[in-house]
Design a protein around this motif. Structure first.
Motif, PDB file in Angstrom:
ATOM      1  N   MET A 184       7.675  -0.239  -4.411  1.00  0.00           N
ATOM      2  CA  MET A 184       6.347   0.248  -4.051  1.00  0.00           C
ATOM      3  C   MET A 184       6.552   1.482  -3.177  1.00  0.00           C
ATOM      4  SD  MET A 184       3.500  -1.828  -1.879  1.00  0.00           S
ATOM      5  CE  MET A 184       1.768  -1.409  -1.969  1.00  0.00           C
ATOM      6  N   ARG A 185       5.822   2.542  -3.527  1.00  0.00           N
ATOM      7  CA  ARG A 185       5.917   3.745  -2.701  1.00  0.00           C
ATOM      8  C   ARG A 185       4.695   3.805  -1.789  1.00  0.00           C
ATOM      9  NH1 ARG A 185      10.340   5.766  -5.239  1.00  0.00           N
ATOM     10  NH2 ARG A 185       9.991   4.676  -7.202  1.00  0.00           N
ATOM     11  N   ILE A 186       4.959   3.983  -0.523  1.00  0.00           N
ATOM     12  CA  ILE A 186       3.866   4.034   0.437  1.00  0.00           C
ATOM     13  C   ILE A 186       4.006   5.229   1.352  1.00  0.00           C
ATOM     14  CG2 ILE A 186       3.576   1.528   0.469  1.00  0.00           C
ATOM     15  CD1 ILE A 186       5.168   1.415   3.017  1.00  0.00           C
ATOM     16  N   GLN A 187       2.894   5.580   2.000  1.00  0.00           N
ATOM     17  CA  GLN A 187       2.939   6.662   2.976  1.00  0.00           C
ATOM     18  C   GLN A 187       2.768   6.064   4.366  1.00  0.00           C
ATOM     19  OE1 GLN A 187       0.232   9.929   2.216  1.00  0.00           O
ATOM     20  NE2 GLN A 187       1.852  11.265   3.020  1.00  0.00           N
ATOM     21  N   LEU A 188       3.716   6.418   5.240  1.00  0.00           N
ATOM     22  CA  LEU A 188       3.720   5.885   6.610  1.00  0.00           C
ATOM     23  C   LEU A 188       3.951   7.037   7.559  1.00  0.00           C
ATOM     24  CD1 LEU A 188       5.975   2.682   6.555  1.00  0.00           C
ATOM     25  CD2 LEU A 188       3.697   2.810   7.519  1.00  0.00           C
ATOM     26  N   ARG A 189       3.222   7.163   8.601  1.00  0.00           N
ATOM     27  CA  ARG A 189       3.297   8.294   9.552  1.00  0.00           C
ATOM     28  C   ARG A 189       3.516   9.613   8.789  1.00  0.00           C
ATOM     29  NH1 ARG A 189       9.358   6.388  10.792  1.00  0.00           N
ATOM     30  NH2 ARG A 189       9.119   5.298  12.738  1.00  0.00           N
ATOM     31  N   GLY A 190       2.782   9.788   7.726  1.00  0.00           N
ATOM     32  CA  GLY A 190       2.860  11.038   6.973  1.00  0.00           C
ATOM     33  C   GLY A 190       4.072  11.174   6.074  1.00  0.00           C
ATOM     34  N   ARG A 191       4.962  10.175   6.100  1.00  0.00           N
ATOM     35  CA  ARG A 191       6.159  10.275   5.264  1.00  0.00           C
ATOM     36  C   ARG A 191       6.135   9.270   4.129  1.00  0.00           C
ATOM     37  NH1 ARG A 191      11.275   9.837   9.028  1.00  0.00           N
ATOM     38  NH2 ARG A 191      11.978   9.177   6.961  1.00  0.00           N
ATOM     39  N   LYS A 192       6.758   9.628   3.034  1.00  0.00           N
ATOM     40  CA  LYS A 192       6.831   8.690   1.913  1.00  0.00           C
ATOM     41  C   LYS A 192       7.993   7.735   2.085  1.00  0.00           C
ATOM     42  CE  LYS A 192       4.786  11.833  -1.408  1.00  0.00           C
ATOM     43  NZ  LYS A 192       5.129  12.944  -2.300  1.00  0.00           N
ATOM     44  N   GLU A 193       7.729   6.466   1.885  1.00  0.00           N
ATOM     45  CA  GLU A 193       8.791   5.464   1.970  1.00  0.00           C
ATOM     46  C   GLU A 193       8.727   4.606   0.726  1.00  0.00           C
ATOM     47  OE1 GLU A 193      10.867   5.506   4.397  1.00  0.00           O
ATOM     48  OE2 GLU A 193       9.823   6.391   6.120  1.00  0.00           O
ATOM     49  N   ALA A 194       9.882   4.118   0.293  1.00  0.00           N
ATOM     50  CA  ALA A 194       9.913   3.213  -0.858  1.00  0.00           C
ATOM     51  C   ALA A 194      10.370   1.852  -0.374  1.00  0.00           C
ATOM     52  CB  ALA A 194      10.887   3.738  -1.902  1.00  0.00           C
ATOM     53  N   ILE A 195       9.622   0.823  -0.721  1.00  0.00           N
ATOM     54  CA  ILE A 195      10.059  -0.505  -0.319  1.00  0.00           C
ATOM     55  C   ILE A 195      10.200  -1.414  -1.530  1.00  0.00           C
ATOM     56  CG2 ILE A 195       9.116  -0.343   2.018  1.00  0.00           C
ATOM     57  CD1 ILE A 195       6.763  -1.904   1.138  1.00  0.00           C
ATOM     58  N   ALA A 196      11.273  -2.171  -1.506  1.00  0.00           N
ATOM     59  CA  ALA A 196      11.567  -3.094  -2.610  1.00  0.00           C
ATOM     60  C   ALA A 196      10.631  -4.293  -2.505  1.00  0.00           C
ATOM     61  CB  ALA A 196      13.010  -3.540  -2.540  1.00  0.00           C
ATOM     62  N   LEU A 197      10.019  -4.644  -3.625  1.00  0.00           N
ATOM     63  CA  LEU A 197       9.095  -5.790  -3.611  1.00  0.00           C
ATOM     64  C   LEU A 197       9.816  -7.103  -3.872  1.00  0.00           C
ATOM     65  CD1 LEU A 197       5.932  -4.377  -5.362  1.00  0.00           C
ATOM     66  CD2 LEU A 197       6.393  -4.690  -2.939  1.00  0.00           C
ATOM     67  N   GLY A 198      10.901  -7.308  -3.177  1.00  0.00           N
ATOM     68  CA  GLY A 198      11.612  -8.579  -3.318  1.00  0.00           C
ATOM     69  C   GLY A 198      10.909  -9.637  -2.493  1.00  0.00           C
ATOM     70  N   PRO A 199      11.480 -10.825  -2.464  1.00  0.00           N
ATOM     71  CA  PRO A 199      10.892 -11.908  -1.666  1.00  0.00           C
ATOM     72  C   PRO A 199      10.848 -11.547  -0.175  1.00  0.00           C
ATOM     73  CG  PRO A 199      13.089 -12.484  -2.465  1.00  0.00           C
ATOM     74  CD  PRO A 199      12.702 -11.225  -3.150  1.00  0.00           C
ATOM     75  N   ALA A 200      11.696 -10.599   0.246  1.00  0.00           N
ATOM     76  CA  ALA A 200      11.726 -10.223   1.653  1.00  0.00           C
ATOM     77  C   ALA A 200      10.401  -9.641   2.110  1.00  0.00           C
ATOM     78  CB  ALA A 200      12.843  -9.203   1.907  1.00  0.00           C
ATOM     79  N   ILE A 201       9.791  -8.835   1.262  1.00  0.00           N
ATOM     80  CA  ILE A 201       8.559  -8.151   1.630  1.00  0.00           C
ATOM     81  C   ILE A 201       7.311  -8.843   1.092  1.00  0.00           C
ATOM     82  CG2 ILE A 201       7.191  -6.067   1.245  1.00  0.00           C
ATOM     83  CD1 ILE A 201       9.149  -5.072   2.991  1.00  0.00           C
ATOM     84  N   THR A 202       7.366  -9.201  -0.180  1.00  0.00           N
ATOM     85  CA  THR A 202       6.156  -9.593  -0.888  1.00  0.00           C
ATOM     86  C   THR A 202       5.237 -10.540  -0.129  1.00  0.00           C
ATOM     87  OG1 THR A 202       7.350  -9.242  -2.922  1.00  0.00           O
ATOM     88  CG2 THR A 202       5.274 -10.435  -3.078  1.00  0.00           C
ATOM     89  N   ASN A 203       5.796 -11.621   0.362  1.00  0.00           N
ATOM     90  CA  ASN A 203       4.905 -12.557   1.042  1.00  0.00           C
ATOM     91  C   ASN A 203       5.045 -12.533   2.553  1.00  0.00           C
ATOM     92  OD1 ASN A 203       3.092 -13.637  -0.704  1.00  0.00           O
ATOM     93  ND2 ASN A 203       3.551 -15.746  -0.097  1.00  0.00           N
ATOM     94  N   ARG A 204       5.436 -11.372   3.048  1.00  0.00           N
ATOM     95  CA  ARG A 204       5.704 -11.297   4.480  1.00  0.00           C
ATOM     96  C   ARG A 204       4.877 -10.244   5.204  1.00  0.00           C
ATOM     97  NH1 ARG A 204      10.381 -14.062   3.271  1.00  0.00           N
ATOM     98  NH2 ARG A 204      10.551 -15.495   5.048  1.00  0.00           N
ATOM     99  N   VAL A 205       4.522  -9.194   4.509  1.00  0.00           N
ATOM    100  CA  VAL A 205       3.795  -8.124   5.181  1.00  0.00           C
ATOM    101  C   VAL A 205       2.336  -8.119   4.720  1.00  0.00           C
ATOM    102  CG1 VAL A 205       3.709  -5.658   5.656  1.00  0.00           C
ATOM    103  CG2 VAL A 205       5.916  -6.776   5.307  1.00  0.00           C
ATOM    104  N   PHE A 206       1.435  -8.252   5.663  1.00  0.00           N
ATOM    105  CA  PHE A 206       0.015  -8.326   5.344  1.00  0.00           C
ATOM    106  C   PHE A 206      -0.741  -7.188   6.010  1.00  0.00           C
ATOM    107  CE2 PHE A 206       1.878 -12.400   4.848  1.00  0.00           C
ATOM    108  CZ  PHE A 206       1.322 -12.873   3.665  1.00  0.00           C
ATOM    109  N   VAL A 207      -1.785  -6.723   5.326  1.00  0.00           N
ATOM    110  CA  VAL A 207      -2.542  -5.587   5.841  1.00  0.00           C
ATOM    111  C   VAL A 207      -4.036  -5.881   5.844  1.00  0.00           C
ATOM    112  CG1 VAL A 207      -0.822  -3.947   4.978  1.00  0.00           C
ATOM    113  CG2 VAL A 207      -2.817  -4.528   3.560  1.00  0.00           C
ATOM    114  N   GLU A 208      -4.727  -5.045   6.570  1.00  0.00           N
ATOM    115  CA  GLU A 208      -6.186  -5.086   6.641  1.00  0.00           C
ATOM    116  C   GLU A 208      -6.636  -3.787   5.991  1.00  0.00           C
ATOM    117  OE1 GLU A 208      -9.165  -4.929  10.574  1.00  0.00           O
ATOM    118  OE2 GLU A 208      -7.039  -4.411  10.694  1.00  0.00           O
ATOM    119  N   ILE A 209      -7.417  -3.890   4.962  1.00  0.00           N
ATOM    120  CA  ILE A 209      -7.844  -2.686   4.249  1.00  0.00           C
ATOM    121  C   ILE A 209      -8.845  -1.899   5.085  1.00  0.00           C
ATOM    122  CG2 ILE A 209      -9.004  -1.818   2.153  1.00  0.00           C
ATOM    123  CD1 ILE A 209      -7.906  -4.246   0.707  1.00  0.00           C
ATOM    124  N   LEU A 210      -8.685  -0.574   5.075  1.00  0.00           N
ATOM    125  CA  LEU A 210      -9.582   0.270   5.891  1.00  0.00           C
ATOM    126  C   LEU A 210     -10.780   0.753   5.083  1.00  0.00           C
ATOM    127  CD1 LEU A 210      -6.939   2.325   7.847  1.00  0.00           C
ATOM    128  CD2 LEU A 210      -8.318   0.425   8.636  1.00  0.00           C
TER     129      LEU A 210
END
Lengths: 229, 229
Positions: free
Chosen positions: B203-229
């Motif tokens: 998954m490619r995301i933008q964070l503090r103005g920079r592009k970051e790529a994060i692997a959607l493995g089990p490490a991230i998928t069910n661990r990071v939660f967000v609030e939609i703006l």
DNA sequence: ATATTAATTTTGGTATACCTAAATTATTTT
DNA sequence: AAAATAATTTAGGTATACCAAAATTAATAT
């Protein structure tokens, strides 16, 4: 070359034994298993068993000869001072940062002392500016585990008209500490011995300008220490 | 009439079981003894034995049917929430008052959670102004043991170009948390989903103005939660 | 020196919480 | 529906840290 800090983990129970042995042997004499048992609220047999075990380890924490009592080895003393440092730092910090009173902190510290990390110890110590005494005036062993020498004398040994400052109260009982506080007998308070009557075992002292009478029972005699002014 | 607050004391071990059962049953399903064993790093047989014991008490903490798994009783749930509240308050407080970072607090809290008094819980909670979330964004059960409902969605479920704020990271591994922090993926950070490529699980995301790529493995998928703006 | 008393140690047990290996039950595949 | 596999449970055993009661050793008094 790698330095292995091999800090083996001692159980809470063993830490408690070491702490009590430290106190009982501060006068230089060995601690009897019976005395240990009394202080730890366990049966004498349990204390004997534990001493046999601790003394027979590869790197023993205590030196033990049957019927002669126990002393701490260098290693045991280090471990004991570590626990005492934890305990006293925690007490200081509960009072300073969470508003606990001096009569409430003991039991909380008894539990926390066994579970905090060195990291935690260091953080609270430096947050408080590395205090030298706990809320009861008890000296706090330094980070390198040296116990500061304490030159206070017992309140009960003051001569008539001597003036002094309350330095240390060696007690943890909530009600007793509350009682002392009500009298004004708190750490740093100025006190003047008026009359020491050995007949009725009562000492009359002046505290915050008022006369108070305190019984020289075992409760006070070896528990309240002062610094002569 | 006297109200006996009979707060029976549970062992650290039992508290750990309850905490894990709480998490495993948040989805409504029973927790298998094997899942418990995995989370607690014990043998499956040990988990089974403990469940049998807890379920057969006079006032059971769990409801257990062999081969069907366990659920918490009302009583068990209360006890679990008490431990979770302790844990999260302690984490918050280590970060706020002792300068710990979010990746260091877990193990310290794991130890302290079992030994602090209600008095202590109350004091740190009010010293912090009764926080609603811990340093990982996890909700803190209220003093009367209600777990706030959490409406966050998984970061991995954001659609392209959706913007959100990082709300909660369900993880305790130090290195993983350090890694997220280095990416700028910290609580409250603003994030925009750029491209969700299900082919290479990245998954490619933008964070503090920079592009970051994060692997959607089990490490991230069910661990990071967000609030939609 | 011997007897009495006191302190200490040994013995045999308890409870907790874990383990491994074997037996059983449930699930899945053929 | 069997057979094979996987998950779970039972059985028997370990270590820690305590206990009470019996046996022993040391200290004290006669």
């Amino acid at each position: 070359m790698v330095t292995t800090t091999m800090t083996e983990t001692l159980t809470d129970s063993v830490q408690d034994y070491l702490k009590v042995i430290y106190e009982l042997t501060e006068n230089g004499e060995a601690a009897s298993t019976t005395a240990l048992a009394t202080r730890l609220h366990i049966a004498p047999a349990s204390a004997t068993g534990m001493m046999q075990k601790l003394a027979s380890a590869k790197a023993p924490l205590v030196e033990y000869r049957k019927h002669q009592g126990v002393k701490l080895t260098v290693k045991g003393k280090r471990a004991a001072l570590e626990v005492i440092r934890h305990h006293r730092l925690i007490e200081a910090w509960l009072v300073q940062t969470l508003g606990y009173s001096w009569d409430e902190v003991h039991s909380e510290a008894e539990k926390l002392e066994h579970v905090i990390s060195e990291e935690f110890e260091e953080r609270i110590a430096s947050a408080m500016g590395n205090p030298l005494r706990d809320p009861h005036g008890e000296p706090i062993p330094s980070a390198d585990l040296v116990m500061p020498k304490d030159q206070g004398i017992a309140l009960a040994n003051l001569k008539s008209n001597q003036e002094a400052r309350i330095q240390r109260v060696h007690a943890q009982d909530t009600d007793f500490l509350k009682h002392l506080e009500k009298l004004g007998l708190i750490i740093g308070a100025r006190v003047k011995a008026l009359e020491v009557s050995r007949y009725d075992q009562v000492m009359r002292i002046q505290l915050r300008g008022r006369k108070e009478a305190i019984a020289l029972g075992p409760a006070i005699t070896n528990r309240v220490f002062v610094e002569i002014l």
